[in-house]
Motif scaffolding. Structure first.
Motif, mmCIF file in Angstrom:
data_model
loop_
_atom_site.group_PDB
_atom_site.id
_atom_site.type_symbol
_atom_site.label_atom_id
_atom_site.label_comp_id
_atom_site.label_asym_id
_atom_site.label_seq_id
_atom_site.Cartn_x
_atom_site.Cartn_y
_atom_site.Cartn_z
ATOM 1 N N TRP A 13 7.194 8.833 0.796
ATOM 2 C CA TRP A 13 6.699 10.280 1.278
ATOM 3 C C TRP A 13 6.173 10.914 0.048
ATOM 4 O O TRP A 13 6.864 11.162 -0.798
ATOM 5 C CB TRP A 13 7.838 11.059 1.911
ATOM 6 C CG TRP A 13 8.589 10.619 3.283
ATOM 7 C CD1 TRP A 13 9.634 9.825 3.277
ATOM 8 C CD2 TRP A 13 7.990 10.554 4.550
ATOM 9 N NE1 TRP A 13 9.825 9.320 4.572
ATOM 10 C CE2 TRP A 13 8.734 9.987 5.551
ATOM 11 C CE3 TRP A 13 6.505 11.463 5.140
ATOM 12 C CZ2 TRP A 13 8.456 9.966 6.839
ATOM 13 C CZ3 TRP A 13 6.214 11.158 6.360
ATOM 14 C CH2 TRP A 13 7.597 10.254 7.314
ATOM 15 N N GLY A 14 4.770 11.246 0.221
ATOM 16 C CA GLY A 14 4.192 11.946 -0.779
ATOM 17 C C GLY A 14 3.990 13.277 -0.637
ATOM 18 O O GLY A 14 3.489 13.681 0.624
ATOM 19 N N PRO A 62 11.697 7.922 -1.006
ATOM 20 C CA PRO A 62 11.675 6.748 -0.194
ATOM 21 C C PRO A 62 11.295 7.121 1.024
ATOM 22 O O PRO A 62 12.097 7.903 1.748
ATOM 23 C CB PRO A 62 12.938 6.116 -0.459
ATOM 24 C CG PRO A 62 13.403 6.751 -1.800
ATOM 25 C CD PRO A 62 12.688 7.925 -1.731
ATOM 26 N N TYR A 63 10.648 6.037 1.795
ATOM 27 C CA TYR A 63 10.050 6.430 3.081
ATOM 28 C C TYR A 63 11.360 6.197 4.291
ATOM 29 O O TYR A 63 11.772 7.210 4.914
ATOM 30 C CB TYR A 63 9.219 5.548 3.530
ATOM 31 C CG TYR A 63 8.514 5.599 5.309
ATOM 32 C CD1 TYR A 63 7.743 6.572 5.638
ATOM 33 C CD2 TYR A 63 9.241 4.643 5.781
ATOM 34 C CE1 TYR A 63 7.549 6.692 6.798
ATOM 35 C CE2 TYR A 63 8.995 4.693 7.340
ATOM 36 C CZ TYR A 63 8.007 5.815 7.805
ATOM 37 O OH TYR A 63 7.774 5.671 8.911
ATOM 38 N N HIS A 64 12.056 5.199 4.143
ATOM 39 C CA HIS A 64 13.020 4.859 4.991
ATOM 40 C C HIS A 64 13.899 5.926 4.935
ATOM 41 O O HIS A 64 14.859 6.274 6.036
ATOM 42 C CB HIS A 64 13.513 3.564 5.079
ATOM 43 C CG HIS A 64 12.608 2.463 5.386
ATOM 44 N ND1 HIS A 64 12.218 2.307 6.851
ATOM 45 C CD2 HIS A 64 11.978 1.678 4.676
ATOM 46 C CE1 HIS A 64 11.302 1.218 6.747
ATOM 47 N NE2 HIS A 64 11.092 0.982 5.527
ATOM 48 N N GLU A 68 13.673 10.493 9.152
ATOM 49 C CA GLU A 68 14.214 11.153 10.217
ATOM 50 C C GLU A 68 14.175 12.898 9.480
ATOM 51 O O GLU A 68 13.837 13.560 10.463
ATOM 52 C CB GLU A 68 15.774 11.102 10.418
ATOM 53 C CG GLU A 68 15.958 9.703 11.196
ATOM 54 C CD GLU A 68 17.302 9.590 11.600
ATOM 55 O OE1 GLU A 68 18.247 10.346 11.435
ATOM 56 O OE2 GLU A 68 17.881 8.469 12.019
ATOM 57 N N GLU A 69 14.430 13.169 8.366
ATOM 58 C CA GLU A 69 14.390 14.356 7.930
ATOM 59 C C GLU A 69 12.727 14.552 8.062
ATOM 60 O O GLU A 69 12.559 15.898 8.509
ATOM 61 C CB GLU A 69 14.704 14.317 6.401
ATOM 62 C CG GLU A 69 14.673 15.790 5.516
ATOM 63 C CD GLU A 69 14.661 15.527 4.072
ATOM 64 O OE1 GLU A 69 14.147 16.508 3.278
ATOM 65 O OE2 GLU A 69 14.957 14.602 3.526
ATOM 66 N N LYS A 72 11.557 15.521 11.451
ATOM 67 C CA LYS A 72 12.098 17.057 12.102
ATOM 68 C C LYS A 72 11.451 18.116 11.799
ATOM 69 O O LYS A 72 11.238 18.935 12.578
ATOM 70 C CB LYS A 72 13.812 16.992 11.765
ATOM 71 C CG LYS A 72 14.550 16.084 12.538
ATOM 72 C CD LYS A 72 16.196 16.230 11.785
ATOM 73 C CE LYS A 72 16.928 15.405 12.680
ATOM 74 N NZ LYS A 72 18.359 15.403 12.095
ATOM 75 N N ILE A 73 10.810 18.074 10.708
ATOM 76 C CA ILE A 73 10.198 19.312 10.186
ATOM 77 C C ILE A 73 8.586 19.491 10.057
ATOM 78 O O ILE A 73 8.118 20.354 10.069
ATOM 79 C CB ILE A 73 10.454 19.557 8.471
ATOM 80 C CG1 ILE A 73 9.972 18.278 7.651
ATOM 81 C CG2 ILE A 73 11.889 19.855 8.307
ATOM 82 C CD1 ILE A 73 10.096 18.559 6.143
ATOM 83 N N ASN A 74 8.299 18.050 10.394
ATOM 84 C CA ASN A 74 6.712 17.881 10.796
ATOM 85 C C ASN A 74 6.249 17.423 12.352
ATOM 86 O O ASN A 74 6.776 16.427 12.368
ATOM 87 C CB ASN A 74 6.098 16.996 9.642
ATOM 88 C CG ASN A 74 6.109 17.603 8.328
ATOM 89 O OD1 ASN A 74 5.863 18.623 8.093
ATOM 90 N ND2 ASN A 74 6.826 16.948 7.458
ATOM 91 N N LYS A 75 5.656 18.170 12.848
ATOM 92 C CA LYS A 75 5.255 17.891 14.219
ATOM 93 C C LYS A 75 3.904 17.761 14.536
ATOM 94 O O LYS A 75 3.583 17.813 15.803
ATOM 95 C CB LYS A 75 5.883 19.174 15.356
ATOM 96 C CG LYS A 75 7.533 19.278 15.017
ATOM 97 C CD LYS A 75 8.293 18.119 15.504
ATOM 98 C CE LYS A 75 9.617 18.149 15.264
ATOM 99 N NZ LYS A 75 10.660 17.263 15.724
#
Length: 507
Positions: A13-14, A62-64, A68-69, A72-75
């Protein structure tokens, strides 16, 4: 807890600037792309886009472990599409590994599959997730959907405490390519770029004296000057600095320069000094008088112009002013380009302006990386004066449209209809747009914080009407709208947003 050690091939995640955390893959950078100085960073390819960027290590997760986090915060819709692209990539990778396992060699040996893992600091393996193919950019990578500008520049630090983010309009951004001349001077030169992939996995697109590399910008080595730090100029300068340009700034109110000095800009004491210090000087001021004064006044730009110096007028003014400024600049051996911008303060901040340019084509090409930093697309319209004409026509239409929307809202209220229902219906029809929705919502909320000054749209209407008179062309709609804006100005709405024209109908 062991330190996570990321390597080429890892999914991550960048986080870049104000953008939401986005899924990507660490890949090998093109050989000719230098790594930014300072903190350690990795070159990341973002899923769901055609973007690559240098991202600092502390901006990567790290992606994996954090999937989940982040979900949840980006829709946003495009965010979900990017996550889906990651999952498709993983499925394809797994499928190739299984096929490889099934085939084996003549002795029955099988190629061992490589498990997905996050490397620790003492792990000597070169990648936690290696693309099954040999290249970083292959058919197994997700199909890119859009091309936008992303780069790690000043002020791009972040905290991972993120609020939910809606579908981000930035991910519609695409870059200028000037490697090919348009067949016509009226043809837009900003197109979706075809990325050339070599055996090394490098990508390179030449554009004048800058290089656009899959969504990141290599800034010109020319010294840039910028005069005028208003609603539009401030956002433009901020983006120039973020993309690594060397910028010298000046503003009539000197305090406005302070923020940009902190971000790395240099300070010019007068317009003449800026023009003399810089190779290309941009200006963005309020009206024709201010534009003339900046060039012709005491310690003005003209005093700093020498042969080869470039001056780019970004203010929305009349064609006659452009012709005058072009003549005086070129009379000193300077090179002149007009480049007014279509957009708003928000679009300026976001680097999503539309640039209309005309004049010296070579200056236009020299400004390539600057226009990439500040805008999403650019048009070259031929001889000086054409961009001013086109800009006035566009703003005439926008101003008239805004006045009509305000008239509709007030008529709905006067006839006992719900203004919110009117807006809801409007936004489901053919006239639906972000502009209509945002302006109407602002009106209903009584929020007239300026995104584009009302006094400036009235100025543009006035200039467009005058241009029509000179061409012996009627502009009755613009003339009617102009009177409404004049009434709004009389009601002290000049420094509010253009949507404050609504108040002309209720007083």
């Amino acid at each position: 807890m062991a330190t996570v050690h990321l390597r080429i091939g890892d999914l991550v995640w960048g986080k870049l600037g104000r953008y939401p955390p986005w899924p990507g893959k660490i890949v090998s950078p093109p050989k000719d792309l230098k790594k930014p100085r300072g903190k350690k960073c990795h070159f990341v390819k973002f899923f769901g886009t055609e973007d690559h960027a240098w991202i600092k290590v502390e901006q990567l997760k790290p992606y994996h472990a954090h999937k989940e986090e982040m979900i949840k915060i980006n829709k946003g819709k495009r965010f979900q599409q990017a996550v889906d692209a990651v999952e498709d990539f993983l499925k394809k990778a797994k499928g190739k590994e299984q096929n490889s396992d099934g085939k084996g060699d003549s002795k029955g040996k099988k190629t061992p599959s490589k498990p997905l893992k996050i490397l620790e600091e003492d792990d000597e393996d070169l990648s936690a997730l290696k693309d099954p193919s040999e290249k970083d950019l292959t058919d197994s990578d997700p199909e890119p959907s859009t091309l936008e500008r992303l780069g790690a520049g000043p002020g791009s630090g972040f905290k991972w405490e993120c609020s939910p983010v809606k579908d981000d309009p930035h991910f519609h951004h695409f870059l200028l390519s000037q490697s090919e001349k348009p067949a016509s001077s009226m043809e837009p030169i900003s197109k979706r770029l075809k990325i050339i992939e070599e055996d090394t996995g490098s990508t390179s697109i030449q554009a004048a004296d800058s290089t656009a590399i899959n969504g990141s910008i290599t800034p010109t080595d020319k010294r840039i000057g910028f005069l005028g730090l208003g609603l539009m100029g401030s956002g433009i300068v901020s983006n120039l600095l973020k993309m690594g340009h060397v910028v010298t700034v000046w503003n009539r109110t000197a305090e406005k320069c302070d923020l940009f000095i902190q971000e790395g800009a240099r300070l010019g004491r007068t317009p003449a000094e800026v023009a003399s210090m810089c190779d290309i000087t941009f200006s963005c001021v309020s009206d024709p008088k201010a534009a003339r004064d900046l060039v012709l006044g005491p310690s003005g730009v003209l005093q700093g112009i020498r042969p080869g110096k470039c001056y780019v007028e970004m203010s929305t003014v009349d064609p006659e002013t452009i012709t005058e400024l072009s003549q005086v600049i070129t009379s000193r051996g300077g090179r002149f380009l007009e480049a007014p911008v279509a957009g708003s303060q928000q679009l300026s901040n976001d680097g999503m302006l539309v640039i209309l340019a005309a004049g010296d084509r070579t200056v236009y090409e020299d400004c390539s990386s600057c226009f990439q930093a500040m805008g999403k697309t650019s048009f070259f319209l031929g001889e000086a004066g054409n961009a001013a004409r086109m800009m006035l026509i566009l703003n005439m239409v926008q101003g008239s449209f805004m006045a009509t929307i305000a008239e509709g809202l007030t008529l709905a209220q006067a006839t006992g209809q719900s203004q919110q229902t009117f807006l809801d219906i409007l936004c489901q029809g053919q006239m639906a747009s972000t502009f209509v929705d945002q302006k109407c919502q602002n009106i209903l909320q009584g929020n007239f914080k300026p995104d584009y000054y009302l006094k400036h749209i009235q100025k543009d209407l006035r200039l467009a009407i005058s241009m029509g008179d000179m061409a012996n062309h009627p502009t009755p709609m613009a003339a009617a709208a102009n009177e409404v804006y004049k009434r709004a100005k009389a009601l002290d709405q000049s420094d509010n947003d253009i949507s404050a024209v609504y108040r002309a109908y209720i007083h």
